[in-house]
Design an enzyme around this catalytic site. Structure first.
Site, PDB file in Angstrom:
ATOM      1  CE  LYS A  53     -61.778 -31.551  91.145  1.00 31.78           C
ATOM      2  NZ  LYS A  53     -60.360 -31.801  91.319  1.00 31.78           N
ATOM      3  CD  GLN A  97     -57.547 -30.331  93.283  1.00 27.69           C
ATOM      4  OE1 GLN A  97     -58.687 -30.781  93.321  1.00 27.69           O
ATOM      5  NE2 GLN A  97     -56.932 -30.111  92.137  1.00 27.69           N
ATOM      6  CG  ASP A 120     -58.570 -37.776  90.583  1.00 25.58           C
ATOM      7  OD1 ASP A 120     -59.423 -37.260  89.840  1.00 25.58           O
ATOM      8  OD2 ASP A 120     -57.963 -37.146  91.470  1.00 25.58           O
TER       9      ASP A 120
END
Ligand code: NAP
Length: 284
Positions: A53, A97, A120
């Site tokens: 990422k 994460q 997200d």
């Protein structure tokens, strides 16, 4: 092989070029888009995801910050850091994460992220907005799948779509996005009595389970579109998906490979969500 291969790498490349252009335009106006990535603990798979990422940000002119904490980090300290990132004008997107260590309540952490920086799309405010057809952020994996349908002109309106899997991060938002586009959606899961009964009637099957060979050639109708979200390892340790690709490729109309299908799209859509957040913050 008769099915058309849906090339997630090629589509990602195209979308990332657009991200880089939009990032450069924002940077020129003094608003370089920024993504904050937070990793707690030393889960090897999470380390790889996070590295990918950050590299994707660097390659496409996005600013990124990386907080890496030991597994012992307290929940209170993590929440404090999220609060700082919520108030940092250089940061447009915050990604924590998952999974988090057991002593940290991941629900509480997700809810601590400012909804306008929740790239997200997991915050309940964003899940609710998606459900009511006013999405601010679409969760990256299903959003990437929707881009694949668009790119390959796969009709959704009136189509019978079966989503296998009902997780909050893939299955449920996938079903909502398909519904929004006029598909007739069936959601299957581990308690579904006869999976094949549903998939045999489907124009589109999205498998998001995490088990190999959940979908085989005898379970689809000829010409169906098969999207494989799963990421598993075969007996030789090679990456593979949820569907029997070898068997399905001669019967499906469109199919995604693993690797090279949905996987690259997920990170790409994280960049897209960050750009969208940055454009909103900059009033573009
Ligand atoms: P998850 O939270 O474990 O959900 C799996 C779902 O599959 C559950 O809803 C479960 O049903 C259902 N299921 C389990 N066994 C089944 C069976 N035999 N038949 C039908 N349904 C069954 O997983 P997830 O986070 O959604 O991820 C799913 C897969 O996608 C994993 O392999 C993950 O690694 C992969 N993934 C890939 C990407 C990517 O970028 N390619 C991104 C995210 C996830 P119940 O709800 O009844 O338990």
């Amino acid at each position: 092989m008769t099915a058309t291969l849906i090339d997630g790498l090629a589509l990602s490349k195209k979308l990332r070029a657009d991200v880089a252009t939009r990032a450069a335009a924002l940077t020129a106006r003094g608003h370089q888009p920024g993504l904050a990535v937070v990793l707690v603990g030393d889960n090897p798979a999470s380390e790889v995801y996070v590295r990918n990422k950050i590299k994707a940000c660097e390659d496409n002119d996005l600013h990124s910050s990386y907080d890496r904490y030991p597994a012992e980090l307290s929940e209170a300290d993590l929440l404090k850091r999220i609060d700082e990132l919520n108030n940092d004008p250089k940061i447009n997107g915050i990604l924590v994460q998952l999974p988090l260590p057991k002593h940290i309540d991941s629900h509480k952490v997700i809810e601590a992220i400012a909804p306008e920086k929740d790239v997200d799309g997991f915050h309940v405010a964003n899940a609710g907005a998606l459900m009511t057809g006013q999405a601010l952020f679409r969760p990256c994996t299903p959003y990437g799948v929707m881009k694949m349908f668009e790119e390959y002109n796969i009709p959704l309106e009136g189509a019978n779509a079966v989503v296998i899997g009902r997780s909050n991060i893939v299955g449920k938002p996938m079903a909502l996005l398909l519904l929004e586009k006029g598909a007739t959606v069936t959601i299957c899961h581990s308690k579904t009595r006869d999976l094949a009964k549903h998939t045999l009637d489907a124009d589109i099957v999205v498998a998001a389970v995490g088990k190999r060979n959940v979908l085989t050639a005898d379970m689809i109708k000829p010409g169906a579109t098969v999207i494989d979200v799963g990421m598993n390892r075969d007996d030789n340790g090679k990456l593979c998906g949820d569907v029997d690709f070898a068997g399905l490729k001669d019967k499906a109309g469109f199919i995604t490979p693993v690797p090279g299908g949905v996987g690259p799209m997920t990170i790409t859509m994280l960049l897209v969500n960050t750009i969208e957040a940055a454009e909103r913050a900059a009033g573009v």
